[in-house]
Design a protein around this motif. Structure first.
Motif, mmCIF file in Angstrom:
data_model
loop_
_atom_site.group_PDB
_atom_site.id
_atom_site.type_symbol
_atom_site.label_atom_id
_atom_site.label_comp_id
_atom_site.label_asym_id
_atom_site.label_seq_id
_atom_site.Cartn_x
_atom_site.Cartn_y
_atom_site.Cartn_z
ATOM 1 N N ASN A 1 -6.580 -6.101 -2.925
ATOM 2 C CA ASN A 1 -5.933 -7.416 -2.959
ATOM 3 C C ASN A 1 -4.441 -7.323 -2.650
ATOM 4 N N ALA A 2 -3.786 -6.334 -3.259
ATOM 5 C CA ALA A 2 -2.334 -6.201 -3.052
ATOM 6 C C ALA A 2 -2.039 -5.916 -1.577
ATOM 7 N N ALA A 3 -2.776 -4.977 -0.999
ATOM 8 C CA ALA A 3 -2.550 -4.632 0.409
ATOM 9 C C ALA A 3 -2.841 -5.831 1.302
ATOM 10 N N ASN A 4 -3.876 -6.577 0.933
ATOM 11 C CA ASN A 4 -4.237 -7.747 1.740
ATOM 12 C C ASN A 4 -3.146 -8.821 1.665
ATOM 13 N N GLU A 5 -2.579 -9.014 0.482
ATOM 14 C CA GLU A 5 -1.513 -10.031 0.382
ATOM 15 C C GLU A 5 -0.327 -9.646 1.264
ATOM 16 N N ILE A 6 0.026 -8.364 1.263
ATOM 17 C CA ILE A 6 1.132 -7.907 2.127
ATOM 18 C C ILE A 6 0.752 -8.087 3.597
ATOM 19 N N ALA A 7 -0.478 -7.742 3.933
ATOM 20 C CA ALA A 7 -0.925 -7.827 5.324
ATOM 21 C C ALA A 7 -0.932 -9.273 5.816
ATOM 22 N N VAL A 8 -1.458 -10.174 5.001
ATOM 23 C CA VAL A 8 -1.532 -11.585 5.416
ATOM 24 C C VAL A 8 -0.128 -12.167 5.565
ATOM 25 N N PHE A 9 0.735 -11.831 4.624
ATOM 26 C CA PHE A 9 2.130 -12.292 4.654
ATOM 27 C C PHE A 9 2.791 -11.821 5.962
ATOM 28 N N ALA A 10 2.562 -10.557 6.314
ATOM 29 C CA ALA A 10 3.162 -9.998 7.540
ATOM 30 C C ALA A 10 2.563 -10.662 8.783
ATOM 31 N N PHE A 11 1.273 -10.907 8.763
ATOM 32 C CA PHE A 11 0.624 -11.566 9.911
ATOM 33 C C PHE A 11 1.176 -12.985 10.082
ATOM 34 N N THR B 1 -6.517 -5.202 8.820
ATOM 35 C CA THR B 1 -7.591 -4.367 8.277
ATOM 36 C C THR B 1 -7.121 -2.919 8.128
ATOM 37 N N ASP B 2 -6.431 -2.413 9.155
ATOM 38 C CA ASP B 2 -5.946 -1.021 9.092
ATOM 39 C C ASP B 2 -5.029 -0.839 7.891
ATOM 40 N N LEU B 3 -4.172 -1.832 7.687
ATOM 41 C CA LEU B 3 -3.205 -1.721 6.595
ATOM 42 C C LEU B 3 -3.912 -1.681 5.225
ATOM 43 N N VAL B 4 -4.925 -2.507 5.078
ATOM 44 C CA VAL B 4 -5.665 -2.529 3.802
ATOM 45 C C VAL B 4 -6.407 -1.202 3.627
ATOM 46 N N GLU B 5 -7.044 -0.739 4.701
ATOM 47 C CA GLU B 5 -7.835 0.495 4.616
ATOM 48 C C GLU B 5 -6.949 1.693 4.263
ATOM 49 N N GLU C 1 2.301 -0.358 -6.632
ATOM 50 C CA GLU C 1 2.241 0.816 -5.732
ATOM 51 C C GLU C 1 1.590 0.437 -4.406
ATOM 52 N N ALA C 2 0.515 -0.334 -4.487
ATOM 53 C CA ALA C 2 -0.195 -0.709 -3.258
ATOM 54 C C ALA C 2 0.689 -1.592 -2.382
ATOM 55 N N ARG C 3 1.419 -2.514 -3.002
ATOM 56 C CA ARG C 3 2.320 -3.376 -2.223
ATOM 57 C C ARG C 3 3.398 -2.548 -1.532
ATOM 58 N N ASN C 4 4.007 -1.623 -2.288
ATOM 59 C CA ASN C 4 5.087 -0.809 -1.707
ATOM 60 C C ASN C 4 4.560 0.014 -0.546
ATOM 61 N N PHE C 5 3.382 0.623 -0.742
ATOM 62 C CA PHE C 5 2.841 1.468 0.324
ATOM 63 C C PHE C 5 2.491 0.623 1.552
ATOM 64 N N ALA C 6 1.825 -0.503 1.323
ATOM 65 C CA ALA C 6 1.429 -1.364 2.453
ATOM 66 C C ALA C 6 2.676 -1.855 3.194
ATOM 67 N N ALA C 7 3.706 -2.226 2.444
ATOM 68 C CA ALA C 7 4.942 -2.718 3.088
ATOM 69 C C ALA C 7 5.597 -1.609 3.900
ATOM 70 N N SER C 8 5.509 -0.360 3.399
ATOM 71 C CA SER C 8 6.143 0.755 4.126
ATOM 72 C C SER C 8 5.439 0.970 5.469
ATOM 73 N N LEU C 9 4.176 0.646 5.551
ATOM 74 C CA LEU C 9 3.456 0.820 6.821
ATOM 75 C C LEU C 9 3.942 -0.198 7.858
ATOM 76 N N ILE C 10 4.365 -1.346 7.381
ATOM 77 C CA ILE C 10 4.828 -2.392 8.309
ATOM 78 C C ILE C 10 6.208 -2.049 8.839
ATOM 79 N N GLN C 11 7.027 -1.476 7.989
ATOM 80 C CA GLN C 11 8.405 -1.180 8.417
ATOM 81 C C GLN C 11 8.470 -0.057 9.442
ATOM 82 N N MET C 12 7.410 0.786 9.520
ATOM 83 C CA MET C 12 7.468 1.950 10.413
ATOM 84 C C MET C 12 7.523 1.534 11.884
#
Ligand code: NDP
Length: 384
Positions: A325-335, A346-350, A373-384
């Motif tokens: 859920n946390a990763a998905n919220e970050i992913a949807v927000f970014a999309f 999907t990649d970000l959640v996985e 932790e999941a939010r921070n990690f998912a957000a770090s994937l977007i910033q890369m």
């Protein structure tokens, strides 16, 4: 006696429709508490129309504006995220409508249950994140948790009068969203505005994107597990593009019950507010000739991999749905901000599910930590 409703998330799609139900049934319901996050203009307008006891603006930078606009009224104004919990702990209401979107809805809902208040639950993320703890709290306090999600309301309605009769399985219907039948070569180019065009339902931005990716159906499977005390293999998803059958229950004798109607969230909202009664309304009725054909098909989980990820989380249990859920919220927000593409979600959640430490029996604190932790990690994937 009117039922005093506390609408947490009154400025959203569910919140505004709930206020329409309340306005049409002023002899039965009053809006006692209204809360918003950032939309102070609508909150002020709602407050002036419905004259609640309390309003909360979660974004405290908007406090002065709300306070000033309501200065000539007896309405109490609170601000900040903590205020949502403090107000949920008060005694001035009879039922909370939990209509905040996302993880932000969890703490006020838990507080309402702890306070012994029945909850009409639209905020499915609350059960996805910490379903065991939320259900335990409702049980301990002996308060009902009445689903508002149309599929869960359908199942809830099918179960009325069934006592201890055993459920063999439930079938959650899914519209399939705006991209039903599409393949990855199409989805890779999908943009925000297209994803927000749901064919049957008018909803908030986050759930509209979740419906387009089928994550919404996965979240609903997890929600159903907790609400109806089911094993994962008792929950089936069936695509039904017309959204007339809102879901079905199959009992152990093979008999099935379905709940039907036109797709209009005001109906499950009204049912939850009035439960255990049904009250009349003038909503349009379904005519069997329009649409005359109801169709059903299996979901395409190879294309819409978010559904398989959610099913993995459902089977794995522990903190995995919370991480999903946390990763998905970050992913949807970014999309929604055009930072990542449709399939990147999907990649970000996985990747987040693979990375964050699994805990089989988390405490509430551990759910909060896993979410962070999941939010921070998912957000770090977007910033890369
Ligand atoms: P919306 O985005 O339309 O509304 C969300 C509401 O929550 C708004 O009032 C918003 O305030 C408030 N909010 C958002 N973030 C915060 C926060 N951090 N703190 C406090 N309040 C916040 O969502 P929907 O109404 O579509 O959905 C609400 C919930 O109901 C979701 O969990 C969704 O899955 C579920 N649901 C919705 C359906 C629908 O048809 N819409 C159907 C079934 C379930 P503001 O507007 O002021 O920013």
């Amino acid at each position: 006696m009117t039922k005093r409703i506390a609408i947490f998330g009154s400025t959203g799609s569910i919140g505004t429709q709930a206020l329409q139900v309340i306005a049409a049934n002023a002899d039965k319901f009053t809006a006692e508490i209204l809360t918003a996050h950032t939309n102070e203009t609508l909150l002020i307008k709602q407050a002036l129309q419905f004259n609640p006891n309390i309003v909360v603006i979660a974004d405290d930078s908007k406090y002065a504006k709300v306070k000033e606009a309501l200065a000539g009224t007896p309405i109490k104004v609170f601000a900040g995220e903590k205020a949502l919990e403090e107000v949920a702990a008060m005694n001035c209401y009879d039922l909370m409508l939990a209509a905040i979107v996302g993880y932000a809805g969890l703490k006020p809902t838990l507080q309402a249950l702890d306070n012994g208040k029945p909850v009409a639950l639209a905020n499915k993320e609350t059960l996805v994140v910490a379903g065991d703890i939320v259900m335990q709290k409702a049980l301990e306090k002996k308060v009902p948790l009445i689903p508002v999600d149309s599929e869960h309301s359908a199942i809830f309605q099918c179960l009325v009068g069934e006592g201890r009769n055993k459920i063999e399985k439930i079938i959650l219907t899914a519209s399939g969203g705006p991209f039903l039948g599409k393949k990855p070569n199409f989805l890779v180019n999908v943009k925000r505005d297209h994803a927000l065009q749901h064919p049957n339902w008018s909803m908030g931005a986050k759930i509209s994107v979740d419906s387009a990716t089928l994550m919404n159906k996965g979240l609903e499977m997890i929600e159903a597990k907790w609400l109806f005390n089911l094993q994962p293999d008792q929950i089936q998803v069936l695509v039904h593009p017309q959204s007339i059958i809102h879901s079905l229950v199959q009992f152990e004798d093979g008999s099935m019950k379905a709940q039907m109607g036109l797709p209009d969230m005001k109906l499950p909202i009204q049912y939850a507010l009035a439960f255990p009664h049904r009250i009349p309304n003038d909503f349009p009725r379904y005519d069997f000739k329009k649409p005359a054909t109801l169709t059903f098909e299996d979901p395409d989980m190879k294309t819409f991999r978010n559904l398989s990820l959610a099913i993995n989380a459902l089977y794995k249990g522990g903190n995995m749905p919370c991480i999903l859920n946390a990763a998905n919220e970050i992913a949807v927000f970014a999309f929604l901000r055009n930072r990542i593409g449709f399939l990147d979600m999907t990649d970000l959640v996985e990747r987040t599910m693979d990375k964050i430490q699994f805990i089989a029996n988390p405490t509430l604190e551990q759910y909060y930590e896993s979410d962070g932790e999941a939010r921070n990690f998912a957000a770090s994937l977007i910033q890369m």
